[in-house]
Design an enzyme around this catalytic site. Structure first.
Site, PDB file in Angstrom:
ATOM      1  N   GLU A   1      19.065   2.519 -41.452  1.00 41.80           N
ATOM      2  CA  GLU A   1      19.721   1.846 -40.704  1.00 41.80           C
ATOM      3  C   GLU A   1      20.459   0.539 -41.456  1.00 41.80           C
ATOM      4  OE1 GLU A   1      20.335   2.775 -38.043  1.00 41.80           O
ATOM      5  OE2 GLU A   1      18.509   3.281 -36.831  1.00 41.80           O
TER       6      GLU A   1
ATOM      7  N   HIS B   1      15.140  -5.362 -36.870  1.00 44.00           N
ATOM      8  CA  HIS B   1      15.275  -4.074 -36.009  1.00 44.00           C
ATOM      9  C   HIS B   1      13.988  -3.545 -35.800  1.00 44.00           C
ATOM     10  CE1 HIS B   1      16.275  -0.412 -34.017  1.00 44.00           C
ATOM     11  NE2 HIS B   1      15.816   0.297 -35.084  1.00 44.00           N
TER      12      HIS B   1
ATOM     13  N   HIS C   1      11.047  -1.243 -32.694  1.00 40.90           N
ATOM     14  CA  HIS C   1      10.923  -0.408 -31.288  1.00 40.90           C
ATOM     15  C   HIS C   1       9.860  -0.651 -30.511  1.00 40.90           C
ATOM     16  CE1 HIS C   1      12.534   3.108 -34.277  1.00 40.90           C
ATOM     17  NE2 HIS C   1      13.730   2.059 -34.020  1.00 40.90           N
TER      18      HIS C   1
ATOM     19  N   TYR D   1      14.775 -18.664 -18.123  1.00 35.31           N
ATOM     20  CA  TYR D   1      15.592 -19.562 -18.952  1.00 35.31           C
ATOM     21  C   TYR D   1      15.416 -19.108 -20.474  1.00 35.31           C
ATOM     22  CZ  TYR D   1      11.590 -22.325 -20.506  1.00 35.31           C
ATOM     23  OH  TYR D   1      10.513 -22.835 -20.807  1.00 35.31           O
TER      24      TYR D   1
ATOM     25  N   HIS E   1      16.635   3.736 -27.992  1.00 36.33           N
ATOM     26  CA  HIS E   1      16.400   3.580 -29.391  1.00 36.33           C
ATOM     27  C   HIS E   1      15.338   2.304 -29.609  1.00 36.33           C
ATOM     28  CE1 HIS E   1      18.263   3.407 -33.784  1.00 36.33           C
ATOM     29  NE2 HIS E   1      16.713   2.801 -33.706  1.00 36.33           N
TER      30      HIS E   1
ATOM     31  N   TYR F   1      16.012 -25.548 -30.588  1.00 41.05           N
ATOM     32  CA  TYR F   1      14.612 -25.084 -30.288  1.00 41.05           C
ATOM     33  C   TYR F   1      14.409 -24.020 -31.368  1.00 41.05           C
ATOM     34  CZ  TYR F   1      11.124 -23.242 -27.006  1.00 41.05           C
ATOM     35  OH  TYR F   1       9.877 -22.803 -26.360  1.00 41.05           O
TER      36      TYR F   1
END
Length: 221
Positions: free
Chosen positions: A76, A95, A97, A116, A158, A211
């Site tokens: 990837e 990335h 899963h 929120y 994916h 935050y």
């Protein structure tokens, strides 16, 4: 909360890959991580489990997609490169899963503003990019579109992508996205989730600018 990023970027990537496992966001050889580095980026290699990964295994790549390393980069690497090239404010890409993110991705469903905390995505939804085969230019284009004005997205059938100005924030976001997906899945079983209005999410986005995890000041600084 994900731990503070080590000073060495390769060590930080190894730690992040192991943290994805410990947080339940990844398994086996799935998942990959990149950090902007110099004029290019560092990315995890292909096919090496997190517990067998060492700093010297991390692959340095140029923005033209070339590398000079004995190990092949993650399959990837293309969307890691393209995200970092398109979005100068992003310093790290994660990335993975994770189960709930991937379940919604399998259904091709975006996540609406049912909490929120959706503000962490940079807008009132977490989009789901349309399906494209892993490692392809088509997937990279789909991910970039889903990330427009956003910090994270789902990838149909994916998994998910989370980004941040640094690796601890990208890891934090990955965990928060999975938590939100889990909450939404449970809420759908309980009843009809209430979606917050866009103007409320806009106010939350402003508040979220200060935050999330922050680097601890060094002693004497």
């Amino acid at each position: 909360m994900p731990s503070r990023e080590p000073d060495d970027p390769r060590t930080a990537i190894v730690a992040a890959m192991r943290e994805l496992i410990s947080l339940g966001l990844s398994q086996g050889t799935s998942g990959n991580v990149s950090i902007r580095h110099g004029d290019g980026f560092l990315v995890t290699p292909s096919g090496i489990p997190a517990d067998a990964l060492h700093p010297q295994d991390i692959v340095p790549m140029s923005m033209d997609g070339t590398h000079d390393h004995p190990l092949a980069p993650s399959s990837e690497w293309r969307f890691h490169r393209d995200i970092l090239a398109r979005r100068p404010e992003i310093g790290a890409v994660v990335h993975a899963h994770p189960t709930y993110c991937t379940a919604f991705a399998i259904c091709g469903r975006e996540i609406p503003a049912v909490h929120y905390m959706i503000a962490m995505a940079g807008g009132p939804t977490i989009r789901c990019a349309p399906y494209a085969a892993f490692g392809t230019e088509a997937l990279s284009r789909a991910a970039l579109a889903a990330l427009e004005d956003r910090t994270c997205c789902l990838l149909a059938n994916h998994g998910m992508i989370a980004t941040g100005p640094d690796l601890p924030k990208a890891l934090w976001l990955a965990l928060e996205v999975e938590t939100l997906c889990r909450q939404y899945a449970i809420a759908l079983q309980v009843g009809a989730p209430v979606v917050l209005p866009d103007d409320e999410i806009g106010r939350m986005i402003e508040r979220f600018k200060s935050y999330g995890p922050r680097k601890k000041p060094r002693e004497g600084s």
